[in-house]
Design an enzyme around this catalytic site. Structure first.
Site, short mmCIF file in Angstrom:
data_model
loop_
_atom_site.label_atom_id
_atom_site.label_comp_id
_atom_site.label_asym_id
_atom_site.label_seq_id
_atom_site.Cartn_x
_atom_site.Cartn_y
_atom_site.Cartn_z
N SER A 175 0.84 -1.19 0.00
CA SER A 175 0.00 0.00 0.00
C SER A 175 0.88 1.24 0.00
O SER A 175 2.02 1.21 0.46
CB SER A 175 -0.89 0.02 1.25
N ASP A 176 0.33 2.33 -0.54
CA ASP A 176 0.97 3.61 -0.26
C ASP A 176 0.76 3.88 1.22
O ASP A 176 -0.11 3.29 1.87
CB ASP A 176 0.37 4.71 -1.12
N TRP A 177 1.56 4.78 1.77
CA TRP A 177 1.56 5.01 3.22
C TRP A 177 0.25 5.68 3.64
O TRP A 177 -0.02 6.83 3.31
CB TRP A 177 2.78 5.85 3.60
N GLY A 178 -0.55 4.93 4.39
CA GLY A 178 -1.82 5.44 4.86
C GLY A 178 -2.96 5.29 3.86
O GLY A 178 -3.99 5.95 3.99
N ALA A 179 -2.80 4.40 2.87
CA ALA A 179 -3.81 4.26 1.82
C ALA A 179 -4.88 3.22 2.13
O ALA A 179 -5.82 3.05 1.37
CB ALA A 179 -3.14 3.91 0.49
#
Length: 753
Positions: free
Chosen positions: A265-269
């Site tokens: 995942s992208d960070w915080g996605a």
């Protein structure tokens, strides 16, 4: 952290000791066994809790291994232009290390502008060596999101507007990085084409545009580059967030493309446990879950793929099929990275890396305009050189978001110019304008104090006086890495240059006819003064060797050979996303306040469909300021008449086009031969032409070479949304060969049966 590493090393020693006493190496540690067997064996030995632990972060940039089995943890790092400085375990603040500075490489727009696949390999190899030396297992890049609007704050991290060019340039980069036993994480999959509303938007795009424009670079990264990981995006597609999206991750990536790697995942996605489990995500990073509110001391245990997943399994509400698939993929990644005994040690800051950075910068610089041959600077007549503009002195490796770097050094344009011309010329500097005086991002400090309390009139007057009394004037301006410019998290507010630079450039043009405007940016900008100035250079963000690369081109030591990887429209309204599409979102929803949070997302419809960049300009006959593929040289080239090896081609055949290229000037240089294909009659809308081949050829004065470019039906196909397949319709086509999208030199007609 040191204590944790020591305990982990001790556990590996205990494991190794036990295995040596038994004299039986378990299959998962036996290098002679097939990886598939090793993965299956490791999986069978892991507890449910150990499997779950591998799926989510344990710190800002790391995820757990299995200490009991001697399987190491994974360490990731931004980014695409250099290895990011170390941060604290749980925070974004700098860790304060003294051995984490690196070489900053040119931004990916500059790499793409080289149109040189060998440069892409060199870039990846050097970056991978530095990542390996820093003990990183995954580099969070490269970015291949398509350039849809020049306002996108993150365009500088990407490779331009064309899916074919991006595809061909990203594959060698991936292979170069991964030759070091370090994985790439190609991002952001998919449709993250603007920063504004990136967390709170739903992209609506037709299947033709999705498959023809936005997906090809990711497909090439998977099927040709074999990128070991892919990073999901923040935005929504079909009302599902991209990092937990059934259509993108399962249906397209893992089924259609048969991807066997890891989706991170992208960070915080991530924001939904069930979707993260079922819709193709493998590793979760950056979720800002508050563990304390759930009654635990470790926030990471409450990531969506952590305790909530474990709880569902233990309660019998979720099976382990998806879990075993995720862990199997991660174990496969481990055998290529953390458990790979044959990976090199890497190195950092070497002379070779410095040379690679400088050469890519030189080859990526684009000479946009050069009337009366103002460049290269004539050393015999250049007794006084004026360098004007804040970007001549401002550090550009710090800032811009997650690609911000702690570089070992950064040669500014002024320093580079002084080093190259200072022995024979008097090089003087004037500020010209005051822009962004900041110099810190996430704790990395440039150390510069750019404050200037003089009035704008006083600063401009000084610059004009210096220009009048100089033989040459080099204005170094453009954008910077400040928020709302070329920076992650927000888009640009306008297409024009900031800080009143237009007025400064016009004043300098009146003061001295030997003016070279050097634009440092990762985006196109409006140039209302273009007819007033003789010379314009697009210099990008070039990293540690920036000043040396720029000075080398100004002096003619390097002959510019870069070509634009995206179109420069005259005005913003000439761009298709702004003429037809919804930017930054649906107007009615904008007015209603949508997009402010994830409970009220805003829709962004790509009404322009496949007509992105030059496809729009060519098809609608809108003259650009500078075209896709444009770039001048200090020498001249002649592209001869093209010939084809056949006039009719079958669906299963290939066709080759050959053209002679001659250096007709007096200086060695390189030309990029560009092949575009035009479908003369189609049942659906086709762009006027599309890039389907290119080759960079280096020639000495008077030298001539033959260039052959070969295509098959893939280059002739469009995506049929109803059939959900690529279709090459029989009929007449035309191969168009030139050195830019608006400078076609020779055409060849052929027929597809």
């Amino acid at each position: 952290m040191i204590k944790k590493a020591a305990l982990f090393s001790f556990s590996i020693l205990l494991s190794a000791s036990a295995f040596s006493q038994n004299k039986t190496i378990p299959i998962y540690l036996d290098d002679s066994k097939p990886v598939e067997q090793r993965v299956k064996d490791a999986l069978s030995r892991m507890t449910l809790e150990e499997k779950i632990a591998m799926l989510h972060a344990q710190s800002k940039f790391s995820s757990a291994g299995v200490p009991r089995l001697g399987i190491p943890e994974f360490w990731t790092a931004d980014g695409p232009h250099g290895v990011r400085a170390e941060v604290k375990w749980d925070e974004w603040d700098q860790a304060g290390w003294t051995n984490d500075s690196i070489i900053a490489y040119p931004a990916l727009t500059a790499l793409s502008a080289t149109w040189n696949k060998n440069m892409s390999w060199n870039y990846g190899k050097a970056l991978g060596e530095e990542a390996r030396y820093r003990k990183k297992d995954i580099i969070l890049g490269p970015g291949v999101n398509i350039y849809r609007t020049p306002l996108n704050g993150r365009n500088f991290e990407y490779m331009g507007e064309d899916p074919y060019l991006t595809s061909k340039m990203v594959v060698p980069y991936i292979k170069g990085v991964q030759s070091n036993g370090v994985a790439t994480s190609v991002k952001h999959f998919a449709l993250n084409n603007q920063e504004m509303f990136r967390h709170t938007s739903n992209v609506i795009v037709d299947d033709r545009a999705l498959y023809e424009i936005y997906l090809p670079p990711f497909k090439a990264a998977v099927t040709e580059g074999d990128s070991w990981t892919i990073m999901g995006a923040y935005d929504m597609y079909k009302n599902q967030y991209a990092s937990q999206n059934q259509y993108l991750l399962n249906d397209i990536l893992k089924k259609e493309w048969n991807y066997k790697g890891v989706v991170v995942s992208d960070w915080g996605a991530v924001n939904n446990t069930e979707q993260a489990i079922k819709n193709g995500l493998d590793m979760e990073f950056g979720s800002w879950t508050n563990g304390l509110s759930e009654g635990t001391s470790n926030a990471y245990d409450n990531y969506y793929l952590a305790y909530p997943y474990l709880k569902l399994i233990k309660e019998g509400k979720m099976g382990t099929t998806e879990l075993d698939d995720k862990v199997s993929r991660i174990l496969n990644l481990a055998y290529k990275t953390t458990l790979n005994k044959n990976k090199p040690f890497g190195n950092i800051g070497s002379e070779n890396h410095r040379a690679v950075a400088k050469e890519i910068g030189e080859e990526g610089i684009v000479l946009l305009k050069n009337d009366k041959n103002v460049l290269p600077i004539n050393l015999n007549s250049a007794k006084k050189i004026a360098v004007i503009g804040e970007n001549a002195i401002k550090m550009m490796t710090v800032g811009g978001g997650s690609s911000s770097l702690k570089a070992k050094y950064e040669i500014s344009p002024l320093e580079g110019i002084k080093a190259r011309f200072g022995k024979n010329s008097d090089v003087s500097f004037a500020r010209g304008y005051v822009g962004d005086v900041g110099g810190e991002y996430n704790g990395v400090k440039s150390g510069q104090d750019l404050k200037d309390n003089r009035s704008a009139d006083e600063i401009l007057k000084e610059a004009v006086e210096l220009a009048k009394n100089s033989d040459y004037v080099i204005f170094v301006g453009g954008l910077n890495k400040a928020d709302f410019q070329d920076s992650e998290g927000n888009d640009r507010k306008s297409y024009g240059l900031p800080y009143n630079q237009d007025a400064v450039i016009s004043a300098l043009a009146k003061a001295n006819k030997n003016l070279a405007v050097v634009m440092v940016s990762g985006n196109a900008v409006a140039m209302p003064w273009i007819k007033e100035v003789p010379t314009v250079v697009q210099a990008w963000y070039l990293g540690s060797e920036s000043g040396h690369s720029i000075a080398s081109v100004l002096a003619g030591d390097a002959n510019p050979s870069g070509k634009l990887p995206f179109t420069f429209p005259v005005k913003l309204e000439d761009n298709s996303a702004h003429a037809l599409g919804e930017y930054p979102g649906n107007k009615e929803e904008l007015a209603a306040g949508k997009g402010k949070d994830q409970q009220n997302p805003i829709n962004i419809k790509y009404n322009e469909s496949i007509l992105v960049g030059y496809r729009w300009h060519d098809t609608k006959k809108i003259k650009p300021l500078f075209s896709f593929g444009h770039g001048l040289s200090y020498t001249t080239f002649e592209i001869g008449k093209a010939t084809a090896d056949k006039t009719t081609v079958s669906q299963n055949d290939k066709i080759s086009f050959t053209v002679k290229v001659k250096n007709t000037g007096k200086k060695a240089g390189a030309e990029v031969v560009q092949l575009y294909v035009s479908d003369k009659k189609a049942s659906v809308l086709r762009p006027e032409k599309e890039l389907k081949g290119f080759e960079k050829v280096f020639l000495n004065p008077g030298e001539e070479k033959e260039v052959t470019l070969t295509i098959d039906k893939e280059a002739l196909s469009f995506f049929d949304a109803e059939k959900h397949q690529w279709v090459a319709e029989p009929g007449d086509f035309e191969a168009q060969i030139g050195n830019s999208s608006d400078n076609i030199k020779t055409k060849v007609k052929f027929t597809l049966k």
